[in-house]
Write a protein that holds these residues in place. Structure first.
Motif, PDB file in Angstrom:
ATOM      1  N   ASN A   2       0.824  -1.366  -0.173  1.00  9.28           N
ATOM      2  CA  ASN A   2       0.133  -0.061   0.146  1.00  9.28           C
ATOM      3  C   ASN A   2       0.995   1.171   0.095  1.00  9.28           C
ATOM      4  N   ARG A  36      -0.287  -0.956  -4.497  1.00  7.29           N
ATOM      5  CA  ARG A  36      -1.922  -0.164  -4.573  1.00  7.29           C
ATOM      6  C   ARG A  36      -1.582   1.114  -4.185  1.00  7.29           C
ATOM      7  N   LEU A  38      -3.092   3.753  -2.368  1.00  8.17           N
ATOM      8  CA  LEU A  38      -4.254   4.177  -1.692  1.00  8.17           C
ATOM      9  C   LEU A  38      -4.787   5.337  -1.787  1.00  8.17           C
ATOM     10  N   ILE A  54      -9.111   7.334   4.173  1.00 14.38           N
ATOM     11  CA  ILE A  54      -7.933   6.909   4.098  1.00 14.38           C
ATOM     12  C   ILE A  54      -6.998   7.059   4.899  1.00 14.38           C
ATOM     13  N   ASP A  57      -7.298   5.868   8.577  1.00 11.29           N
ATOM     14  CA  ASP A  57      -7.143   4.389   8.692  1.00 11.29           C
ATOM     15  C   ASP A  57      -5.756   4.169   8.706  1.00 11.29           C
ATOM     16  N   ALA A  58      -4.781   4.803   7.770  1.00 13.83           N
ATOM     17  CA  ALA A  58      -3.428   4.538   7.743  1.00 13.83           C
ATOM     18  C   ALA A  58      -2.726   5.019   9.079  1.00 13.83           C
ATOM     19  N   ARG A  62      -5.038   1.018  11.052  1.00 16.21           N
ATOM     20  CA  ARG A  62      -6.319   0.061  10.668  1.00 16.21           C
ATOM     21  C   ARG A  62      -5.910  -0.715   9.255  1.00 16.21           C
ATOM     22  N   VAL A  63      -5.287   0.192   8.274  1.00 18.43           N
ATOM     23  CA  VAL A  63      -5.017  -0.366   6.995  1.00 18.43           C
ATOM     24  C   VAL A  63      -3.248  -0.252   6.976  1.00 18.43           C
ATOM     25  N   PRO A  64      -2.362  -1.305   6.668  1.00 15.13           N
ATOM     26  CA  PRO A  64      -1.153  -1.367   6.612  1.00 15.13           C
ATOM     27  C   PRO A  64      -0.497  -0.429   5.499  1.00 15.13           C
ATOM     28  N   LEU A  65       0.107   0.381   6.000  1.00 12.02           N
ATOM     29  CA  LEU A  65       0.931   1.244   4.982  1.00 12.02           C
ATOM     30  C   LEU A  65       2.432   0.982   4.865  1.00 12.02           C
TER      31      LEU A  65
END
Length: 318
Positions: A2, A36, A38, A54, A57-58, A62-65
Motif C-alpha cells: 500500500n 496499491r 491508496l 483513508i 485508517d493508515a 487499521r490499514v497497513p502502510l
C-alpha cells in the motif's frame, strides 16, 4: 503493498514528471509491481470524507502502510506549528500528517529535491521555514528522525521514481549515497553521456545559450559535478537539460536553488571557474585546459561558437 502519496509545499512538478514515465507508464508500473495506490491528491478519485478516512485508517494502523511518498518541502512555520500548510478539512497541518503517517510506513520516500532538502520552496528568505523530510539543506535535521530515500531532482526523473518503487516492492535494498539518494543514479554524473563532451574535452566553449559548445566555462554548467544519469537515460527517450542547450544547475543537490550567482553564469577567479570537475585538482585542470585549447581542431572551435554544425568532420581516405 500500500502506498500513500502526499503533496506538501511545492509545485507538483514531480507528479507531472512521473506521469511522463514510459515503458511502462506510472500506473502500469504500480500495478505490475503489486503496489496499491491508496491515495494521491491529484490522481485519486477520493476526496473529502473518503480521503480523510483513508489517511486516518493508515495513521491509526487499521490499514497497513508500506510506502509513504512525500512530494514538496514541509513547511514548519509559523513557530514550528506547521500551520502555514494545513491539509484541508482535517484540522491538522501537512507536517503533522507527514509525521503521523511516517510512523506507520515501512518505507518513506522523498520525491524531488524539495521533499529531500527543501529545494526551491526553501529558497531566499524561506519565510515558511520549509525543510526536507530528513534534511534541512545539506544538514541532517528535517521533520523526520528516520531513514528516508531521497529521490532528488527538480523535477525528479520519472525513471528514478519507478525504479525505486519497484525495488522497494520487490524487497530489494536501495543503496543510498551520503545524502540519501539512490546510488543507481547518484553514482553517475550528468556529464556522463553529455552530447557536448567533445567540446568539453577541447575546452571549446559556448558564450551564448544558442551555441553548441561546452557550457562549463562561461554559461554556468556544472554537469561535471552534478549527480544524475540524465544523459545516460534521457528524459522521454531523448531529452536532458544539456541536450536542450541549457546548462546543468545540479538540481539533485541540496542548495542548488541559491547558487549566489545567475544560473547561466560561471563564477571565476582570475579567469578560472570556481567550480571544477569532481575529483580534479585545480593545477591539473589548468594544465589540461591549456593543452586542450592549444590542440583544439578548427572544426570543433568553429562549431562551438555556432548554433549548429557548420564544419563537418573531415572524410578520411581508406
Amino acid at each position: 503493498m500500500n502506498l500513500i502519496w502526499l503533496q506538501a509545499s511545492g509545485c507538483g512538478g514531480c507528479t507531472m514528471s512521473l506521469l511522463c514515465a514510459e515503458s511502462p507508464g506510472a500506473l502500469e508500473m504500480l500495478e505490475d509491481a503489486g503496489i496499491r495506490l491508496l491515495w494521491h491528491p491529484a490522481l485519486s478519485v477520493e476526496t473529502g470524507e473518503e480521503a480523510r478516512k483513508i489517511l486516518e485508517d493508515a495513521a491509526e494502523g487499521r490499514v497497513p502502510l508500506d510506502i509513504l511518498c512525500v512530494e514538496g518541502a514541509v513547511a514548519r512555520g509559523p513557530g514550528g506549528s506547521g500551520r502555514f500548510q494545513m491539509l484541508s478539512g482535517t484540522g491538522l497541518s501537512m507536517m503533522a500528517w507527514v509525521q503521523r503517517l511516517s510512523a506507520r510506513a515501512r518505507h518513506v520516500v522523498a520525491v524531488g529535491t524539495c521533499a529531500a532538502y527543501g529545494g526551491v520552496t526553501a529558497a531566499g528568505g524561506n519565510p515558511t521555514d520549509a525543510v526536507g523530510l530528513a534534511y534541512d539543506g545539506a544538514r541532517e535535521g528535517g521533520v523526520l528522525d528516520r531513514p528516508v530515500v531521497n529521490i532528488a531532482g527538480c523535477p525528479t526523473h520519472p525513471g528514478w521514481v519507478t525504479e525505486t518503487l519497484s525495488m522497494l516492492a520487490g524487497g530489494e535494498v536501495v543503496e543510498l549515497d551520503g545524502l540519501g539518494r539512490p546510488r543507481f543514479y547518484a553514482d553517475h554524473l550528468v556529464h556522463h553521456g553529455c552530447p557536448k563532451n567533445e567540446f568539453y574535452e577541447y575546452k571549446a566553449s559556448a558564450r551564448d545559450l544558442s551555441e553548441i559548445g561546452c557550457m562549463m566555462e562561461n554559461l554556468g554548467c556544472i554537469g561535471t559535478q552534478a549527480v544524475g544519469d540524465c544523459n545516460i537515460r534521457p528524459w522521454n527517450g531523448e531529452g536532458s537539460c544539456t541536450r536542450g542547450g541549457y546548462p546543468c544547475i545540479s538540481c539533485t543537490s541540496p542548495g542548488f536553488e541559491d547558487p549566489s550567482h545567475a544560473f547561466v553564469e560561471t563564477p571565476k577567479i582570475a579567469g578560472i571557474p570556481v567550480g571544477l570537475p569532481t575529483d580534479m585538482p585545480k593545477a591539473w585542470f589548468m594544465a589540461l585546459a591549456s593543452l586542450s585549447k592549444a590542440a583544439t581542431p578548427a572544426r570543433i572551435g568553429t562549431n562551438a561558437r555556432a548554433d549548429r554544425v557548420v564544419v563537418p568532420p573531415t572524410l578520411r581516405k581508406k
